[in-house]
Design an enzyme around this catalytic site. Structure first.
Site, PDB file in Angstrom:
ATOM      1  N   LYS A  78      -1.544  -3.310   1.031  1.00 37.52           N
ATOM      2  CA  LYS A  78      -0.288  -3.041   0.593  1.00 37.52           C
ATOM      3  C   LYS A  78       0.025  -1.828  -0.367  1.00 37.52           C
ATOM      4  CE  LYS A  78       1.522  -6.766  -1.731  1.00 37.52           C
ATOM      5  NZ  LYS A  78       1.432  -6.187  -3.209  1.00 37.52           N
ATOM      6  N   THR A 107      -2.046   0.675  -0.760  1.00 37.88           N
ATOM      7  CA  THR A 107      -2.385   1.745   0.238  1.00 37.88           C
ATOM      8  C   THR A 107      -1.370   2.300   1.188  1.00 37.88           C
ATOM      9  OG1 THR A 107      -4.796   0.924   0.281  1.00 37.88           O
ATOM     10  CG2 THR A 107      -3.992   2.790   2.062  1.00 37.88           C
ATOM     11  N   ARG A 158       2.569  -0.817 -10.089  1.00 37.08           N
ATOM     12  CA  ARG A 158       2.051  -1.448 -11.361  1.00 37.08           C
ATOM     13  C   ARG A 158       0.659  -0.865 -11.811  1.00 37.08           C
ATOM     14  NH1 ARG A 158       1.356  -7.513  -9.776  1.00 37.08           N
ATOM     15  NH2 ARG A 158       0.613  -6.291  -7.621  1.00 37.08           N
ATOM     16  N   LYS A 197     -10.817  -9.066  -6.804  1.00 38.95           N
ATOM     17  CA  LYS A 197      -9.821  -8.164  -6.043  1.00 38.95           C
ATOM     18  C   LYS A 197     -10.078  -6.683  -6.144  1.00 38.95           C
ATOM     19  CE  LYS A 197      -4.569  -7.543  -5.953  1.00 38.95           C
ATOM     20  NZ  LYS A 197      -4.716  -6.331  -6.195  1.00 38.95           N
ATOM     21  N   ALA A 253       1.737 -11.474  -9.495  1.00 34.97           N
ATOM     22  CA  ALA A 253       2.899 -12.200  -8.983  1.00 34.97           C
ATOM     23  C   ALA A 253       2.636 -13.596  -8.524  1.00 34.97           C
ATOM     24  CB  ALA A 253       3.259 -11.541  -7.640  1.00 34.97           C
ATOM     25  N   PHE A 282       1.413  -9.411  -4.096  1.00 33.95           N
ATOM     26  CA  PHE A 282       0.875 -10.361  -3.150  1.00 33.95           C
ATOM     27  C   PHE A 282       2.015 -10.377  -1.961  1.00 33.95           C
ATOM     28  CE2 PHE A 282      -1.426 -12.175  -6.817  1.00 33.95           C
ATOM     29  CZ  PHE A 282      -2.414 -11.742  -6.607  1.00 33.95           C
ATOM     30  N   PHE A 296      -7.128  -1.090  11.231  1.00 31.40           N
ATOM     31  CA  PHE A 296      -8.308  -1.171  10.615  1.00 31.40           C
ATOM     32  C   PHE A 296      -9.434  -0.708  11.610  1.00 31.40           C
ATOM     33  CE2 PHE A 296     -11.327  -2.164   7.123  1.00 31.40           C
ATOM     34  CZ  PHE A 296     -12.352  -2.694   7.605  1.00 31.40           C
ATOM     35  N   TRP A 312      -4.836   4.952   5.500  1.00 32.60           N
ATOM     36  CA  TRP A 312      -6.256   4.778   4.770  1.00 32.60           C
ATOM     37  C   TRP A 312      -6.945   6.041   5.450  1.00 32.60           C
ATOM     38  CZ3 TRP A 312     -11.339   4.858   5.426  1.00 32.60           C
ATOM     39  CH2 TRP A 312     -12.054   4.469   4.582  1.00 32.60           C
TER      40      TRP A 312
END
Length: 562
Positions: A77, A79, A100, A111, A279, A307, A387, A415
């Site tokens: 998210k 990224t 954030r 994480k 969150a 999230f 991906f 990415w």
């Protein structure tokens, strides 16, 4: 670039990037050197004078980035948020990012950091993911100063008649440390204080973090700090920071932390990074001050909420929009084929193999989050974060599933390709905004009872059947209404991994009940925290924390940070 043969880690890519002096980044958005306060060569804060000056400017448009329920496979998210802003600038739109600040807890835990990845990162990523400009440490200090002042007040005669059994203010640390969830303090005799039970939360769960992120300015910060409930007296009436008379001291500790931080992406897109509430246990959005400042400085502001849409986006749309007087023009819902296959029943070890059945089954999770965003009256686009293990058939299948439901969708490769990999997504968003105007409305009215607000979120956002309240929670519902707190929004503390309160139930469960065990008043922030299931406000470390792979070389360069 063939990332299967030329794979570089996020930190290697970040360390290879050439940053511009932050003065030049400020100039791109119309700020002079006098408008910023330098924290070295590549970081700065916006001054109070600058923030005041910006208030008279017109607002740009907000694009909110959210996702499906996260899995160990990753969704990307942050990224996509970074890459999308880079893409807007690449097609000639003046764009900024509002994100954030990462907490050290997940950075050192499981994480990882929160600065994006690959060629879509905000920099300097090592600084941002570690101590940055000290904002989170200032919040830790303010929170614990208040805790010390409460215990000192009791030690020195307890004029406010605080019932030490009903102190609700906990100490905090910006780390995952399960051993500190419940502690006993004040042992050792009269000179060491009054013994009582206490506990620690992680700093990002502190109400001071929420207050800082929802305050409009320094004066509003003080007003909100003064309203925070810290305990109850012997008559079971709430005691606030204002009663203790220390809101000024707390604001003094936080006076620099209130200012948003200016940094840049690999492609030199300006980014304001400020505030970091989780969150799953808080409201999951960066600061109102940073978001509103970005809106004055750019035509498009790309921001994210923590999230999935069941947590961060719900809170952005039911809580932050009311506080800031803003709403998004459109929402991006990020999904990966890998994560959807996990929601469709595969284990992490099975994700490299093509599995159309699991992908199709997992699509139900994405569909629920789309329905949630639609219920707020907002246009949206699904971003498939590509991906390298995704097969052509899997990509085509997901596109077909989306198009069959008339879901706007874009394949995103930020990415690997940075802003260039998000151009189609940016163009799709602009088209969707042009075709469908936002008709935004929160899901519940503030005049509704707290119980009904909670039930609305459970049924409309999670897709649950009903809510089960513990005896303690039932009693608190009555008490909170009597205390005049019934007109506040609710901030649901729930596992991020599932639409239910059971982290093991992936996909799109149905016919389930959410268990509410406790309510917490966050009156300074302006909401009621609703604790569901087994969610913890002080996380623990995993068996193999990310810290085991971190180091620093002889030149002071970070190693193993991601």
């Amino acid at each position: 670039m063939d990332i299967k043969t030329e794979f570089k880690t996020d930190i290697e890519i970040a360390q290879m990037a050439k940053l511009k002096p932050i003065r030049e980044i400020a100039e791109k958005i119309g700020l002079s050197e006098d408008d910023i306060e330098l924290y070295g060569k590549y970081k700065a804060k916006l001054s109070f004078d600058t923030l005041k000056k910006l208030k008279t400017k017109e607002n740009g448009k907000i694009i909110l980035v959210t996702s499906i329920n996260p899995t160990p496979a990753g969704e990307g998210k942050s990224t996509v948020t970074v890459g999308l802003a880079d893409a807007f600038n690449k097609i000639g739109k003046k764009a900024m990012i509002a994100l954030r600040e990462p907490s050290l807890g997940p950075t050192m835990g499981i994480k990882g950091g929160a600065t994006g990845g690959g060629y879509a990162q905000v920099l300097p990523m090592e600084d941002i993911n570690l101590h940055f400009t000290g904002d989170i440490h200032a919040i830790t200090t303010a929170n614990n100063a208040l805790a010390a002042l409460i215990d000192n007040h009791i030690q020195q005669g307890n004029e406010l008649r605080i019932d030490q059994r009903r102190i609700v203010w906990k100490r905090v640390l910006d780390l995952n440390d399960r051993a500190l969830r419940k502690v006993v303090i004040g042992l050792g005799g009269p000179v060491h204080g009054v013994p009582r039970e206490d506990g620690f939360d992680i700093t990002v769960a502190s109400e001071i973090m929420a207050v800082l992120c929802l305050a409009e300015d320094l004066e509003d910060l003080k007003r909100r700090l003064s309203r925070m409930v810290i305990a109850y007296n012997y008559d079971k009436q709430p005691v606030t920071v204002g009663d203790l008379g220390v809101e000024g001291a707390l604001a003094l500790i936080l006076k620099e932390a209130v200012k948003p931080n200016l940094v840049q992406t690999i492609e030199h897109t300006p980014a304001l990074i400020h505030g970091g509430p989780f969150a799953n246990i808080a409201h999951g959005c960066n600061s109102v001050i940073a978001t509103t400042a970005a809106l004055k400085l750019a035509d498009y502001v790309v921001t994210e909420a923590g999230f999935g849409a069941d947590l961060g986006a719900e809170k952005f749309l039911n809580i932050k929009t009311r506080s800031a007087g803003i709403h998004p023009e459109a929402v991006v819902i990020v999904a990966t084929i890998r994560a959807l296959k996990m929601h469709g029943g595969l284990s992490k070890s099975e994700l490299k193999k093509e599995d159309i059945g699991a992908l199709t089954a997992g699509f139900a999770n994405l569909k629920k989050h789309i329905e949630t965003i639609e219920s707020f009256g907002l246009p949206y686009v699904v971003a498939i974060n590509k991906f390298y293990t995704d097969t052509d058939l899997e990509i085509q299948t997901l596109f077909d599933l989306c198009r069959r439901e008339n879901i706007p969708v874009s394949l995103t490769e930020v990415w690997e390709k940075g802003g260039a990999g998000g151009v189609n997504l940016a163009q799709t968003i602009l088209r969707v905004i042009e075709e469908k105007e936002a008709n935004f409305s929160p899901l519940y009215d503030l005049s509704e009872p707290l119980e009904e607000k909670i039930r609305t979120v459970v049924q409309k956002v999670y897709g649950g059947k009903d809510v089960e309240f513990s005896p303690k929670a039932k009693k608190q519902l009555v008490e909170f209404e009597e205390n005049g707190w019934g007109n506040l929004p609710v901030c649901m503390a729930k596992t991020q991994y599932s639409l239910t309160d059971d982290p093991g139930k992936l996909g799109r469960p149905t016919d389930f009940t959410i268990s509410v065990r406790e309510l917490k008043p966050s009156i300074g922030a302006g909401f009621i925290v609703v604790l569901t299931g087994e969610v913890m406000t002080m996380p623990g470390l995993p068996k193999q924390p990310a810290a085991l792979h971190m180091n620093v070389d002889e030149n002071g360069n970070a190693v193993g940070l991601f």
